[in-house]
Design an enzyme around this catalytic site. Structure first.
Site, PDB file in Angstrom:
ATOM      1  N   ASN A   2      40.886  46.343  31.339  1.00  0.00           N
ATOM      2  CA  ASN A   2      40.528  44.956  31.156  1.00  0.00           C
ATOM      3  C   ASN A   2      41.490  44.927  29.502  1.00  0.00           C
ATOM      4  OD1 ASN A   2      39.292  47.014  29.928  1.00  0.00           O
ATOM      5  ND2 ASN A   2      37.536  45.613  29.257  1.00  0.00           N
TER       6      ASN A   2
ATOM      7  N   GLU B 196      41.025  42.310  26.891  1.00  0.00           N
ATOM      8  CA  GLU B 196      40.260  41.326  26.319  1.00  0.00           C
ATOM      9  C   GLU B 196      40.715  40.332  25.634  1.00  0.00           C
ATOM     10  OE1 GLU B 196      36.468  42.393  24.988  1.00  0.00           O
ATOM     11  OE2 GLU B 196      36.086  42.825  26.957  1.00  0.00           O
TER      12      GLU B 196
ATOM     13  N   CYS C 199      40.170  41.392  34.192  1.00  0.00           N
ATOM     14  CA  CYS C 199      39.731  42.272  33.881  1.00  0.00           C
ATOM     15  C   CYS C 199      40.551  43.966  34.546  1.00  0.00           C
ATOM     16  CB  CYS C 199      39.044  42.395  35.441  1.00  0.00           C
ATOM     17  SG  CYS C 199      37.213  41.552  34.929  1.00  0.00           S
TER      18      CYS C 199
ATOM     19  N   GLU D 126      40.809  46.178  37.398  1.00  0.00           N
ATOM     20  CA  GLU D 126      41.127  45.664  38.934  1.00  0.00           C
ATOM     21  C   GLU D 126      43.306  45.195  38.722  1.00  0.00           C
ATOM     22  OE1 GLU D 126      38.553  45.579  37.398  1.00  0.00           O
ATOM     23  OE2 GLU D 126      36.613  45.725  38.747  1.00  0.00           O
TER      24      GLU D 126
ATOM     25  N   CYS E 279      34.049  43.291  40.142  1.00  0.00           N
ATOM     26  CA  CYS E 279      33.330  41.691  39.978  1.00  0.00           C
ATOM     27  C   CYS E 279      34.189  40.566  40.731  1.00  0.00           C
ATOM     28  CB  CYS E 279      34.058  40.736  38.492  1.00  0.00           C
ATOM     29  SG  CYS E 279      35.570  40.229  38.537  1.00  0.00           S
TER      30      CYS E 279
ATOM     31  N   CYS F  89      37.708  39.906  41.209  1.00  0.00           N
ATOM     32  CA  CYS F  89      38.395  40.942  41.287  1.00  0.00           C
ATOM     33  C   CYS F  89      38.082  41.148  43.318  1.00  0.00           C
ATOM     34  CB  CYS F  89      38.836  42.855  40.894  1.00  0.00           C
ATOM     35  SG  CYS F  89      38.658  41.985  39.143  1.00  0.00           S
TER      36      CYS F  89
END
Ligand code: THU
Length: 130
Positions: A44, A46, A55, A57, A88, A91
Site C-alpha cells: 500500500n 498512501e 492498496c 493488492e 477491500c 480490490c
C-alpha cells in the site's frame, strides 16, 4: 496449477516492509501469482491527499498487468498489523477482472500463523464484468 502458498505468502510478507503508510500506520503487502509462475509484489502507498492511496493488492495487480499479464492464478495478502487481512471491496472487483474463465483466483491470507485459502467467489459473489 500447483501453488506454493507458503512461498507466495512469504513474498507478501517481504514486500509489506516497503509499505508507505505514515497516516494509517497499517502496512499491507500482496503477492500475485500468474499462470506462467511469475510473482508480482505490491504494497500500500498512501498520500497526504488520503483518497490517492492505493492498496497493496491493486499495486501488485497493476504491476502484473502493466508487464503484460492478463490472468491471475492466486494472490497472497499480509499485514503485520492484523490477522486475516482480507481484501477491500474495490480490490475484490479488480481481481475479478483478471480471473480466468476456467479457474477461480485463490486468495491466501494468514490467521495466527495459519494460512487460509479461499476462492475469490467467497469474497465476491456475482462480480461485475462487461
Ligand atoms: N489497505 C490495503 O492495502 N489493502 C486492503 O485490503 C485493505 C486496506 C490499505 C489502504 C490503507 O493504506 C491502509 O490499508 C488502511 O486502510
Amino acid at each position: 496449477m500447483n501453488i506454493d502458498y507458503e512461498n507466495l505468502m512469504n513474498k507478501a510478507k517481504e514486500v509489506s516492509k516497503n509499505s508507505y503508510s505514515p497516516f494509517s500506520r497499517f502496512a499491507v503487502g500482496a503477492a500475485v501469482l500468474t499462470p506462467d509462475g511469475k510473482i508480482y509484489q505490491g504494497c500500500n502507498v498512501e498520500n497526504s491527499s488520503f483518497g490517492m492511496t492505493i492498496c497493496a493488492e491493486r499495486c501488485a495487480i497493476f504491476k502484473a498487468v502493466s508487464e503484460g499479464q492478463r490472468i491471475i492464478s492466486a494472490i497472497a495478502i499480509y499485514s503485520p498489523n492484523s490477522d486475516s487481512c482480507y481484501p477491500c471491496g474495490a480490490c475484490r472487483q479488480v481481481m475479478y477482472e483478471f480471473q480466468s474463465d476456467d479457474e477461480e483466483i485463490e486468495v491466501i491470507t494468514e490467521n495466527m500463523g495459519q494460512l487460509e485459502i479461499n476462492k475469490l467467489s467467497y469474497f465476491l459473489p456475482c462480480g461485475f464484468k462487461i
